[in-house]
Motif scaffolding. Structure first.
Motif, PDB file in Angstrom:
ATOM      1  N   ASP A 160       0.965  -1.248   0.144  1.00 46.02           N
ATOM      2  CA  ASP A 160      -0.060   0.033  -0.070  1.00 46.02           C
ATOM      3  C   ASP A 160       0.899   1.227  -0.023  1.00 46.02           C
ATOM      4  O   ASP A 160       0.572   2.219  -0.735  1.00 46.02           O
ATOM      5  N   ILE A 161       1.945   1.356   0.843  1.00 50.50           N
ATOM      6  CA  ILE A 161       2.738   2.275   0.959  1.00 50.50           C
ATOM      7  C   ILE A 161       3.440   2.402  -0.383  1.00 50.50           C
ATOM      8  O   ILE A 161       3.790   3.864  -0.667  1.00 50.50           O
ATOM      9  N   VAL A 162       4.106   1.558  -0.751  1.00 48.77           N
ATOM     10  CA  VAL A 162       4.825   1.772  -2.076  1.00 48.77           C
ATOM     11  C   VAL A 162       3.999   2.294  -3.325  1.00 48.77           C
ATOM     12  O   VAL A 162       4.442   3.100  -4.045  1.00 48.77           O
ATOM     13  N   ASN A 207       4.408   5.965  -5.163  1.00 48.82           N
ATOM     14  CA  ASN A 207       4.516   5.743  -6.577  1.00 48.82           C
ATOM     15  C   ASN A 207       3.438   6.678  -7.327  1.00 48.82           C
ATOM     16  O   ASN A 207       3.848   7.532  -8.202  1.00 48.82           O
ATOM     17  N   GLU A 208       2.298   6.457  -7.071  1.00 49.98           N
ATOM     18  CA  GLU A 208       1.081   7.258  -7.630  1.00 49.98           C
ATOM     19  C   GLU A 208       1.382   8.729  -7.355  1.00 49.98           C
ATOM     20  O   GLU A 208       1.095   9.566  -8.326  1.00 49.98           O
ATOM     21  N   GLU A 209       1.811   9.182  -6.066  1.00 49.50           N
ATOM     22  CA  GLU A 209       1.855  10.537  -5.818  1.00 49.50           C
ATOM     23  C   GLU A 209       2.994  11.007  -6.558  1.00 49.50           C
ATOM     24  O   GLU A 209       2.859  12.134  -6.977  1.00 49.50           O
ATOM     25  N   HIS A 210       4.041  10.267  -6.876  1.00 51.24           N
ATOM     26  CA  HIS A 210       5.087  10.999  -7.557  1.00 51.24           C
ATOM     27  C   HIS A 210       4.865  11.100  -8.967  1.00 51.24           C
ATOM     28  O   HIS A 210       5.292  12.062  -9.803  1.00 51.24           O
ATOM     29  N   GLU A 211       4.096   9.986  -9.534  1.00 50.57           N
ATOM     30  CA  GLU A 211       3.673  10.236 -11.067  1.00 50.57           C
ATOM     31  C   GLU A 211       2.769  11.141 -11.130  1.00 50.57           C
ATOM     32  O   GLU A 211       2.445  11.959 -11.977  1.00 50.57           O
ATOM     33  N   ALA A 212       1.690  11.542 -10.304  1.00 50.23           N
ATOM     34  CA  ALA A 212       0.798  12.876 -10.182  1.00 50.23           C
ATOM     35  C   ALA A 212       1.736  14.179 -10.079  1.00 50.23           C
ATOM     36  O   ALA A 212       1.242  14.897 -11.077  1.00 50.23           O
ATOM     37  N   ASN A 213       2.688  14.242  -9.450  1.00 47.19           N
ATOM     38  CA  ASN A 213       3.506  15.305  -9.077  1.00 47.19           C
ATOM     39  C   ASN A 213       4.223  15.502 -10.555  1.00 47.19           C
ATOM     40  O   ASN A 213       4.544  16.527 -11.002  1.00 47.19           O
TER      41      ASN A 213
END
Length: 135
Positions: A60-62, A66-72
């Motif tokens: 879940d954390i990984v 990854n999703e957060e960095h892709e959005a940024n």
């Protein structure tokens, strides 16, 4: 015991951390004595230990990371209303020459010479003498 404002005594129990510190996992003294005897005889102790292995990463954390960095990254890559390349092309940088190290404008220090001081003193004396003559 803790006394509160009403005068009654309230009892506060120990925290989990304090309780865990009071528990000891020390071996029995007889077992410790036996281990020391074996150590003096054999010079080594046999110890059985099994590697528990590695814990797999929490998915879940990984995944969130990854999703957060892709959005940024997506936000940073989108076109904005600003075009910074135009500003860079208009910027003109001048190179300072070695002899051009003096400050410009109000940054210059006000300096005077001894000749100007002496001429000011002489002028003031003349003005004082002229005022005395008029009186």
């Amino acid at each position: 015991m803790v006394s509160n404002e009403s005068g009654t005594d309230d009892c506060i129990g120990a925290s989990d951390e304090e309780l865990s510190l009071t528990k000891t996992d020390d071996p029995d003294p007889e077992e410790t004595a036996q281990l020391f005897k074996e150590l003096t005889k054999k010079r080594t102790l046999e110890y059985e230990w099994q590697n528990p292995g590695r814990r797999p990463p929490t998915p879940d954390i990984v995944k969130e990371f990854n999703e957060e960095h892709e959005a940024n990254d997506a936000i940073m890559n989108t076109a904005t209303e600003f075009d910074f390349q135009d500003e860079m092309s208009q910027l003109k940088l001048t190179v300072r020459q070695p002899g051009d190290c003096t400050p410009k404008g109000s940054a210059k220090k006000a300096t005077t010479s001894l000749n100007s001081i002496l001429s000011n003193m002489a002028r003031h004396r003349k003005l004082e003498l002229m005022e005395k003559d008029l009186d």
